[in-house]
Design a protein around this motif. Structure first.
Motif, PDB file in Angstrom:
ATOM      1  N   GLU A   1      22.255  32.515  56.562  1.00 39.62           N
ATOM      2  CA  GLU A   1      23.237  33.599  56.440  1.00 39.62           C
ATOM      3  C   GLU A   1      23.226  34.165  55.035  1.00 39.62           C
ATOM      4  O   GLU A   1      23.147  33.431  54.066  1.00 39.62           O
ATOM      5  CB  GLU A   1      24.640  33.055  56.718  1.00 39.62           C
ATOM      6  N   ILE A   2      23.336  35.474  54.938  1.00 40.06           N
ATOM      7  CA  ILE A   2      23.501  36.063  53.607  1.00 40.06           C
ATOM      8  C   ILE A   2      24.711  36.972  53.603  1.00 40.06           C
ATOM      9  O   ILE A   2      25.132  37.492  54.638  1.00 40.06           O
ATOM     10  CB  ILE A   2      22.269  36.870  53.143  1.00 40.06           C
TER      11      ILE A   2
ATOM     12  N   VAL B   1      19.052  28.765  46.002  1.00 43.52           N
ATOM     13  CA  VAL B   1      20.157  27.852  45.719  1.00 43.52           C
ATOM     14  C   VAL B   1      20.267  26.786  46.804  1.00 43.52           C
ATOM     15  O   VAL B   1      20.613  25.631  46.539  1.00 43.52           O
ATOM     16  CB  VAL B   1      21.486  28.626  45.486  1.00 43.52           C
ATOM     17  N   LEU B   2      19.887  27.137  48.042  1.00 47.94           N
ATOM     18  CA  LEU B   2      19.869  26.145  49.122  1.00 47.94           C
ATOM     19  C   LEU B   2      18.810  25.066  48.830  1.00 47.94           C
ATOM     20  O   LEU B   2      19.075  23.863  48.923  1.00 47.94           O
ATOM     21  CB  LEU B   2      19.575  26.810  50.470  1.00 47.94           C
TER      22      LEU B   2
ATOM     23  N   PRO C   1      25.270  25.239  49.965  1.00 42.74           N
ATOM     24  CA  PRO C   1      26.000  26.277  49.219  1.00 42.74           C
ATOM     25  C   PRO C   1      27.097  26.961  50.052  1.00 42.74           C
ATOM     26  O   PRO C   1      28.168  27.277  49.525  1.00 42.74           O
ATOM     27  CB  PRO C   1      24.895  27.268  48.855  1.00 42.74           C
ATOM     28  N   GLU C   2      26.810  27.159  51.328  1.00 41.35           N
ATOM     29  CA  GLU C   2      27.771  27.801  52.227  1.00 41.35           C
ATOM     30  C   GLU C   2      29.075  26.988  52.320  1.00 41.35           C
ATOM     31  O   GLU C   2      30.177  27.518  52.215  1.00 41.35           O
ATOM     32  CB  GLU C   2      27.101  27.918  53.603  1.00 41.35           C
TER      33      GLU C   2
ATOM     34  N   THR D   1      28.707  30.023  43.607  1.00 42.89           N
ATOM     35  CA  THR D   1      27.842  29.167  44.428  1.00 42.89           C
ATOM     36  C   THR D   1      26.470  29.789  44.680  1.00 42.89           C
ATOM     37  O   THR D   1      25.655  29.212  45.366  1.00 42.89           O
ATOM     38  CB  THR D   1      28.504  28.831  45.777  1.00 42.89           C
ATOM     39  N   SER D   2      26.221  30.976  44.127  1.00 44.49           N
ATOM     40  CA  SER D   2      24.903  31.579  44.313  1.00 44.49           C
ATOM     41  C   SER D   2      23.916  31.035  43.286  1.00 44.49           C
ATOM     42  O   SER D   2      22.748  31.408  43.283  1.00 44.49           O
ATOM     43  CB  SER D   2      24.985  33.101  44.243  1.00 44.49           C
ATOM     44  N   SER D   3      24.375  30.176  42.403  1.00 43.96           N
ATOM     45  CA  SER D   3      23.469  29.537  41.446  1.00 43.96           C
ATOM     46  C   SER D   3      23.859  28.072  41.316  1.00 43.96           C
ATOM     47  O   SER D   3      25.021  27.748  41.081  1.00 43.96           O
ATOM     48  CB  SER D   3      23.579  30.248  40.092  1.00 43.96           C
TER      49      SER D   3
END
Ligand code: ADP
Ligand code: MG
Ligand code: ZN
Length: 486
Positions: free
Chosen positions: A117-118, A185-186, A308-309, A330-332
């Motif tokens: 998912e983005i 990041v995942l 991250p999600e 949370t994107s990094s």
């Protein structure tokens, strides 16, 4: 399909192929180390040099990381897959074949049909993952500037790679960048990759085409040679514009590989070894089929760390952060870790978050840096915020000290001492400045007396200016009100 009607906009279609260097200590089929930056040809053996009679032994850790990725990307992990030989000749490939898994009717690759998912411009939506497969890297050719010869370094030969291939689901260069950031990041969160594009541990080939909305897919080009998320976006913006021009002039896009030139900001067509011939794929006879039991997949799912999600949702639920801020943090991986460590030392999550997504992120953007590359520690940031909290320095002073602290990792208390920027909370000292301002601005003072709030703000500003931002704003307010009304 290429008939152009005036005013009809094209839809952008992008699919990505991402090569990921797996975080293993040793290579895919031998025990040689994978350390980055070792002197040339110091991490080699008969297996990764492809010498006769050497035999490959599959790296169990690489398989584990591949399975973990498949699980994290919601893929079907196949119970039985095979390695194949992809045959071609090139000086960086001593065996004359690369061992890889490939989509093949009888033998599926390790994992297929997943999604990630983005959160792009619109609502969150899944981007399809076509497959995840394992393969080995090749050596590297080095071309010395003078000399008219090339050298070859086999340290990278046989290094474990994983390829993640998306469906053509991305609809803009910006969305491609967002997806890559999310995938990176995942992969960092699950310990599969460092995600460092500049070291080549994440390499992206971007397939792009244009079509009329709702129409069949257009002819694509494959763009290579981008070494940052930013250059992926730039290269795609350029390539989309180039294809649009071709189509609008009534021409046809040629299916080809194009190289991105970072300095000139253009893509150019290039003959690539990939297109040279038919690879004559056949099953690797020296390796048995790869069998993955349901129990192994279950174990991988059970031991998956926080993704991250989930982290994003936790930041909203337990720290009360706004969605947008939680998304940014949370994107990094380094930003999220820094946030949590700082909050342990300075337990006001909203304040910490505001500083990170505000001034700190702005600094990183302006300098093209990542938090993990800077000498500053969570301890230092917490120290700075505590000084503001205690009223030792003003928020404005903290903003001024921040860049220096980020760049040098300096102790905020030492910086405050060295710069003499202690906040003035001394009533007597401030009263003198307040009186001075009142004398100098009779007009605004009269306005305040007449009930104009704006004028008070102006006077506060004048006091702040005289104290170079060091006055305690609440105290200034109170003193001004007292003096003006007396
Ligand atoms: P190959 O096996 O030749 O590398 P694939 O069919 O596996 O080709 O596709 C490679 C990548 O190209 C995938 O990410 C896919 O989504 C993307 N892709 C395929 N067709 C198109 C197209 N017409 N426009 C943009 N991307 C495409
Ligand atoms: Mg391809
Ligand atoms: Zn080796």
């Amino acid at each position: 399909m290429n008939s152009v009607k005036a005013g009809v906009g094209y839809e952008v279609v992008i699919g990505l192929e991402i090569h990921v260097q797996l975080l293993t200590a040793s290579k895919m089929f031998c025990a040689c180390p994978t350390t980055f930056g070792a002197p040339p040809n110091t991490q080699i053996c008969p297996v990764c040099l492809g010498l006769p009679e050497s035999l490959p032994v599959l790296n169990a850790r690489a398989v584990e990381l591949g399975i973990r990725t498949g699980v994290a990307l919601n893929c079907t992990v196949h119970p039985r897959s095979r390695f194949h030989r992809k045959n071609y000749y090139y000086p960086d490939l001593p065996k004359n074949y690369q061992i890889t898994q490939y989509q093949y009717l009888v033998h599926p690759p390790l994992a297929t049909d997943g999604s990630l998912e983005i959160a792009s411009e619109g609502p969150r939506r899944p981007i399809g993952i076509r497959r995840v497969h394992l393969e080995e890297d090749t050596g590297r050719l080095v071309h010395p500037p003078r000399g008219g010869h090339s050298l070859v370094d086999f340290n990278r030969s046989g290094v474990p790679l994983m390829e993640v291939v998306t469906q053509p689901d991305l609809r803009s260069p910006q969305e491609a960048r967002t997806f890559l950031g999310g995938l990176r990041v995942l992969l960092q969160a699950i310990g599969v990759s460092t995600g460092r594009m500049e070291e080549g541990s994440l390499r992206v080939d971007a397939n792009v085409s244009l079509r009329l909305p709702g129409g069949p897919l257009g002819t694509r080009t494959e763009v290579k040679n981008m070494n940052s998320l930013r250059s992926v976006e730039r290269a795609l913006v350029h390539e989309v514009a180039r294809q649009r021009q071709v189509l609008e002039a009534g021409g046809a896009v040629v299916q080809e590989t194009r190289h991105w030139d970072e300095d000139r900001g253009v893509t150019f067509a290039s003959r690539s070894k990939e297109e040279a011939q038919d690879y004559r794929y056949f099953p690797e006879p020296d390796l048995v089929p790869l069998v993955v039991t349901p129990a192994v997949v279950e174990e991988s799912r059970r031991t998956l760390p926080e993704l991250p999600e989930a982290r994003r949702r936790r930041y909203v639920a337990t720290f009360g952060l706004p969605e947008h801020d939680a998304e940014l943090l949370t994107s990094s991986a380094s930003m999220a870790a820094f946030f949590e460590e700082t909050v342990k030392r300075f337990p006001y999550p909203r304040t910490v978050s505001n500083w990170l997504v505000g001034d700190v992120a702005a600094y990183l953007n302006a300098h093209g840096k990542e938090l993990e590359g800077l000498p500053v520690t969570p301890d230092r940031l917490a120290g700075l915020l505590r000084l503001v909290e205690q009223g030792t320095i003003s928020g404005r002073t903290a903003k001024e000290l921040l860049p220096e602290m980020l760049a040098s990792g300096a102790d905020p208390e030492a910086l405050v001492q060295a710069r003499g920027v202690l906040q003035i909370s001394d009533t007597e000292a401030l009263r003198a400045v307040v009186d001075e301002v009142i004398r100098e601005h009779p007009g605004p003072v009269a306005d305040v007396r007449a009930g104009k709030g704006q004028a008070l703000t102006f006077l506060v500003g004048q006091v702040m200016k005289k104290t170079r931002g060091r006055a305690n704003p609440e105290l200034v307010h109170r003193l001004l009100r007292e003096r003006v009304s007396s």
